[in-house]
Design a protein around this motif. Sequence first.
Motif, PDB file in Angstrom:
ATOM      1  N   PRO A  16       0.813  -1.220   0.000  1.00 42.52           N
ATOM      2  CA  PRO A  16       0.000   0.000   0.000  1.00 42.52           C
ATOM      3  C   PRO A  16       0.845   1.266   0.000  1.00 42.52           C
ATOM      4  N   PHE A  17       0.446   2.225  -0.830  1.00 39.89           N
ATOM      5  CA  PHE A  17       1.035   3.561  -0.827  1.00 39.89           C
ATOM      6  C   PHE A  17       0.016   4.501  -0.200  1.00 39.89           C
ATOM      7  N   VAL A  18       0.448   5.311   0.761  1.00 38.09           N
ATOM      8  CA  VAL A  18      -0.463   6.122   1.561  1.00 38.09           C
ATOM      9  C   VAL A  18      -0.233   7.603   1.280  1.00 38.09           C
ATOM     10  N   ASP A  19      -1.297   8.277   0.904  1.00 39.40           N
ATOM     11  CA  ASP A  19      -1.290   9.721   0.697  1.00 39.40           C
ATOM     12  C   ASP A  19      -2.171  10.332   1.790  1.00 39.40           C
ATOM     13  N   ILE A  20      -1.586  11.234   2.580  1.00 34.12           N
ATOM     14  CA  ILE A  20      -2.283  11.819   3.731  1.00 34.12           C
ATOM     15  C   ILE A  20      -2.440  13.321   3.511  1.00 34.12           C
ATOM     16  N   THR A  21      -3.659  13.817   3.662  1.00 30.88           N
ATOM     17  CA  THR A  21      -3.943  15.243   3.515  1.00 30.88           C
ATOM     18  C   THR A  21      -4.573  15.755   4.804  1.00 30.88           C
ATOM     19  N   GLN A  59       2.441   7.155  11.905  1.00 30.47           N
ATOM     20  CA  GLN A  59       2.611   5.873  12.591  1.00 30.47           C
ATOM     21  C   GLN A  59       1.286   5.147  12.773  1.00 30.47           C
ATOM     22  N   ALA A  60       0.220   5.880  13.036  1.00 25.28           N
ATOM     23  CA  ALA A  60      -1.084   5.255  13.267  1.00 25.28           C
ATOM     24  C   ALA A  60      -1.561   4.499  12.037  1.00 25.28           C
ATOM     25  N   VAL A  61      -1.496   5.138  10.874  1.00 33.86           N
ATOM     26  CA  VAL A  61      -1.984   4.465   9.672  1.00 33.86           C
ATOM     27  C   VAL A  61      -1.063   3.308   9.299  1.00 33.86           C
ATOM     28  N   HIS A  62       0.227   3.472   9.521  1.00 38.18           N
ATOM     29  CA  HIS A  62       1.156   2.387   9.210  1.00 38.18           C
ATOM     30  C   HIS A  62       0.887   1.169  10.095  1.00 38.18           C
ATOM     31  N   ASP A  91       7.386  -2.087   4.633  1.00 40.67           N
ATOM     32  CA  ASP A  91       6.711  -1.547   3.444  1.00 40.67           C
ATOM     33  C   ASP A  91       6.076  -0.222   3.850  1.00 40.67           C
ATOM     34  N   TYR A  92       6.886   0.809   3.916  1.00 40.66           N
ATOM     35  CA  TYR A  92       6.488   2.070   4.544  1.00 40.66           C
ATOM     36  C   TYR A  92       6.732   3.209   3.560  1.00 40.66           C
ATOM     37  N   PHE A  93       5.696   3.589   2.798  1.00 37.72           N
ATOM     38  CA  PHE A  93       5.801   4.658   1.813  1.00 37.72           C
ATOM     39  C   PHE A  93       4.585   5.573   1.945  1.00 37.72           C
TER      40      PHE A  93
END
Length: 275
Positions: free
Chosen positions: A2-7, A22-25, A38-40
Motif C-alpha cells: 500500500p502507498f499512503v497519501d495523507i492530507t 505511525q497510526a496508519v502504518h 513496506d512504509y511509503f
Amino acid sequence: MPFVDITLAQGKPSEYVEAVSQAVHHALVAELGMKPDDYFQVIHQHHLSELKFNRNFRGGPRSDDWIVFTITDGLERGEPAKREFYKTLVRLLAEDPGIRPADVFVMMTVTPPENFSFADGVIVTDVATAEPLASAAETPGTRGAYTRAEMAAAITELFKNRDRRPIMRMLRDDVVLRVPATLPYGGEFTGVDVFGRFFAGTPGGGKVWDSFTVHLDEVIESDDHLIAQLTNTAIPKGSDKAVVFQNLWLFKVTDGRFASAQLYADTAAVQPPAA
C-alpha cells in the motif's frame, strides 16, 4: 505494497504529523498484513480554505481537524479486513494524536501489482517473485516445491544475469541435462553438480569460443514445461567472424522442481570452421 497519501490542515506540530503517520502504518500492518518495512507515504498540509468538505454528510460533525487518507494497494484485501482496518485506524488516531473518529476520511483503491515499480525501473512483480527465493536461500532445505513464476524468474536469472544460484535450489537430485551430441560439449548428464558445472561459464569455454554472448528473448510457460528462447552472438575459436543463432532450452517441471533441461540448437551454425 500500500502507498499512503495523507492530507490534513496545515499548522500541526511535527509530533502530530508523525503520530498520524505511525497510526496508519500500524493499522495497515495489523489488519491488512502489510510488511512492517513496506512504509511509503506522502503527507500534504493545506490551508483550511483549500479543504472543501461537508461537515455532516454520512458522518460528522466534522471539525477543522478533518484528515484524508488515500491508500493505493496492489492486492484486494477483502471487505472484512478493511472493516477491521478502518476501526483500528480511528482507534489509534484517537489515542495519538487525538483525532476524533468523525474527522477521519479514508479512500482505498486497488491497482494491479504490475502498476508498481519501487526502484531501478524494476516491475514489482519481479521483486515479489524474487523475495521468497531469497528467503529460501537463507534457510536452505525449507522449500520442497516452487511456483511457476519463481521457476521462470530463476531461468531469467540464469540466462540474463548468469546467476545459477536460484535455479540450483529448484533442481531434482536426479535432474537430467541433455545437449545435442553433435556439439563439442554435447551429451546426456545426470545430477545437480553436473548441471551447475555446465552453466558455470560458457559451454565449451575457450576451446570452442573466442566470445559468446547470450540474449534471453522470453520465457514461455506451458503445462509441464518452461521454455527459454535465446539469441546468441558468438565468435567460434579460430574464426574472426561473429555468428548469430537461436536456440531453445526446454525445462521439464515435476512436482514443483526441474526434472530435466534439454537444449535444442542450430548445431550447423556453431560448428568449427573448416580447416
